[in-house]
Design a protein around this motif. Structure first.
Motif: not given
Length: 264
Positions: A196, A223, A250, A253, A259, A262-263
């Protein structure tokens, strides 16, 4: 007849003198020649040969010489694969190989970031930046006019429907050309193995960021709070990932309301 003999004699003397001087020059050139370290050629053969200049040298040949002389670090080169760096380290008797990296754009605003004006000039980020700091309301928002796309020697960057630049990691060699040419300074490097990355560069307060961009980080900290490995910490309003701890679960994420994680 006597004149012909004199001419031939003079020619013979000149030829003899030329041969003697040629022999002397050959001996001197061999004696005074600077012997090139054979390791330079071996090291150069293992480098990426991209001549990207990301290491700060004019090209791979110059970088190889600097490595052998001890005037550069192996980790200065981002383009050469790790396996080749390990071979170079063996040749040099050691050296910091460093982890393989790729470039990422720390922004995912694009069309979701408000514009300050309608730009009608030449389609280039650098030229757009000259007018009031660029078209985007966010001071560190990707302008999306493809300066990075144009300068990337490997076609590893694209500006797609979202209106912001994206690096294709399978093509990126981490040469750093895009990093040095981005007028906003929002392209950086992360480990190639990273799962990520943070796609925002705005350190402003949440309320201020929301007025500029629909995808900007608001510094909520969800997060960091939800990372089971403690791999994320909030610093100056933005999350920072400790890739040594990140396992790619994740959770960040999933939990990010904007958002902007990001992956990879």
């Amino acid at each position: 007849m006597e004149t012909v003999i004199q001419i031939l004699l003079a020619g013979g003397i000149m030829l003899a003198i030329a041969v003697v001087f040629g022999f002397i020059l050959m001996i001197c050139s061999n004696a005074l020649a600077i012997k090139k370290d054979e390791r330079v050629e071996k090291v150069e053969s293992l480098l990426a040969k991209s001549n990207c200049g990301g290491c700060g040298r004019a090209g791979c040949a110059q970088f190889a010489e600097a490595l052998v002389k001890g005037e550069a670090k192996l980790s200065d080169c981002r383009a050469t694969p790790k396996a080749n760096k390990e071979k170079i380290a063996e040749i040099l008797g050691g050296g910091e190989v460093g982890e393989e990296t790729v470039a990422v754009v720390h922004c995912n605003g694009g069309n979701a970031c408000y514009n300050k004006y309608d730009y009608q000039g030449y389609g280039n980020c650098a030229s757009c930046e000259l007018i009031a700091g660029g078209i985007k309301a966010c001071p560190v928002g990707c302008i999306g006019k493809k300066t990075c796309v144009d300068v990337c020697p490997y076609g590893a960057i694209a500006v797609e429907d979202g209106g912001y630049a994206i690096v294709k990691k399978e093509k990126c060699i981490s040469c750093g050309v895009c990093i040095s040419n981005c007028p906003k300074g929002i392209i950086g490097r992360i480990p190639k193995s990273a799962k990520v990355y943070i796609a925002c560069s705005n350190h402003g307060k949440g309320k201020d960021v929301m007025e500029l961009c629909q995808h900007g980080c608001i510094g909520c900290g969800l997060c960091a709070k939800n990372c089971p490995e403690g791999a994320i910490a909030m610093k100056n309003g933005l999350p920072e990932i400790d890739y040594a701890k990140c396992v790619g679960c994740m959770k960040c994420v999933e939990k990010c309301p904007r958002k902007c994680i990001k992956e990879h």
